[in-house]
Design a protein around this motif. Sequence first.
Motif, PDB file in Angstrom:
ATOM      1  N   PRO A  94       0.794  -1.227   0.000  1.00 14.69           N
ATOM      2  CA  PRO A  94       0.000   0.000   0.000  1.00 14.69           C
ATOM      3  C   PRO A  94       0.830   1.282   0.000  1.00 14.69           C
ATOM      4  O   PRO A  94       0.537   2.218  -0.732  1.00 14.69           O
ATOM      5  N   LYS A  95       1.870   1.323   0.816  1.00  8.76           N
ATOM      6  CA  LYS A  95       2.660   2.554   0.932  1.00  8.76           C
ATOM      7  C   LYS A  95       3.472   2.858  -0.328  1.00  8.76           C
ATOM      8  O   LYS A  95       3.776   4.006  -0.597  1.00  8.76           O
ATOM      9  N   ALA A  96       3.802   1.835  -1.087  1.00 10.86           N
ATOM     10  CA  ALA A  96       4.531   2.072  -2.339  1.00 10.86           C
ATOM     11  C   ALA A  96       3.600   2.639  -3.400  1.00 10.86           C
ATOM     12  O   ALA A  96       4.003   3.491  -4.188  1.00 10.86           O
ATOM     13  N   MET A  97       2.347   2.184  -3.406  1.00  9.86           N
ATOM     14  CA  MET A  97       1.424   2.645  -4.435  1.00  9.86           C
ATOM     15  C   MET A  97       0.875   4.034  -4.124  1.00  9.86           C
ATOM     16  O   MET A  97       0.750   4.874  -5.009  1.00  9.86           O
ATOM     17  N   VAL A  98       0.510   4.259  -2.856  1.00  9.20           N
ATOM     18  CA  VAL A  98      -0.030   5.560  -2.445  1.00  9.20           C
ATOM     19  C   VAL A  98       0.873   6.093  -1.334  1.00  9.20           C
ATOM     20  O   VAL A  98       0.633   5.841  -0.153  1.00  9.20           O
ATOM     21  N   LYS A  99       1.910   6.783  -1.747  1.00 10.05           N
ATOM     22  CA  LYS A  99       2.855   7.338  -0.774  1.00 10.05           C
ATOM     23  C   LYS A  99       2.136   8.385   0.064  1.00 10.05           C
ATOM     24  O   LYS A  99       1.546   9.310  -0.467  1.00 10.05           O
ATOM     25  N   GLY A 100       2.151   8.187   1.378  1.00 11.42           N
ATOM     26  CA  GLY A 100       1.470   9.101   2.284  1.00 11.42           C
ATOM     27  C   GLY A 100       0.127   8.584   2.773  1.00 11.42           C
ATOM     28  O   GLY A 100      -0.562   9.273   3.516  1.00 11.42           O
ATOM     29  N   THR A 101      -0.245   7.349   2.386  1.00 12.92           N
ATOM     30  CA  THR A 101      -1.490   6.777   2.887  1.00 12.92           C
ATOM     31  C   THR A 101      -1.410   6.609   4.405  1.00 12.92           C
ATOM     32  O   THR A 101      -0.326   6.403   4.955  1.00 12.92           O
ATOM     33  N   LYS A 102      -2.560   6.706   5.060  1.00 10.50           N
ATOM     34  CA  LYS A 102      -2.600   6.483   6.509  1.00 10.50           C
ATOM     35  C   LYS A 102      -2.574   4.996   6.849  1.00 10.50           C
ATOM     36  O   LYS A 102      -2.340   4.635   7.991  1.00 10.50           O
ATOM     37  N   MET A 103      -2.824   4.156   5.862  1.00  9.85           N
ATOM     38  CA  MET A 103      -2.892   2.720   6.129  1.00  9.85           C
ATOM     39  C   MET A 103      -1.508   2.212   6.546  1.00  9.85           C
ATOM     40  O   MET A 103      -0.535   2.372   5.811  1.00  9.85           O
ATOM     41  N   THR A 104      -1.455   1.576   7.712  1.00  2.00           N
ATOM     42  CA  THR A 104      -0.173   1.098   8.243  1.00  2.00           C
ATOM     43  C   THR A 104       0.114  -0.346   7.871  1.00  2.00           C
ATOM     44  O   THR A 104       1.222  -0.813   8.068  1.00  2.00           O
ATOM     45  N   PHE A 105      -0.866  -1.037   7.330  1.00  5.95           N
ATOM     46  CA  PHE A 105      -0.696  -2.441   6.957  1.00  5.95           C
ATOM     47  C   PHE A 105       0.398  -2.562   5.904  1.00  5.95           C
ATOM     48  O   PHE A 105       0.371  -1.845   4.896  1.00  5.95           O
TER      49      PHE A 105
END
Length: 126
Positions: A94-105
């Motif tokens: 998730p963090k690679a696709m949407v840098k800055g997402t709140k999702m911590t998974f």
Amino acid sequence: MRSIVFSAVVAAVVFVVHPSQAQDAAAGEKVFVKCKVCHVAEEDKNKVGPSLHGVIGRTAGTHPDFKYSEAMVAAGKSGVKWDEPTLTKYLHDPKAMVKGTKMTFPGLKTDEDVANVIAYLKQFSN
């Protein structure tokens, strides 16, 4: 005869290059347990994360009454829609696709888990 052989070879090459991932919604439900801490798919209810009920086809960052990160809202405005290929990429990292997402998974590690979770989510989407 040549066309039959040619078709068989093309089909084999396509299968090897792009193997289809079998999807198992029951197995996906078991994997989704990891997601249930923050998300609900069975009903349209936000928790720590937005409801995933009806997520297939939804524009990123648009579920009502959920406060998304600016990054997720921007992803939606740039045209990100949650379809199978996009969810596959997102669920892996998730963090690679949407840098800055709140999702911590951190993401699901196997293609099989991702495919199964998507099959599970499809049950609750249009």
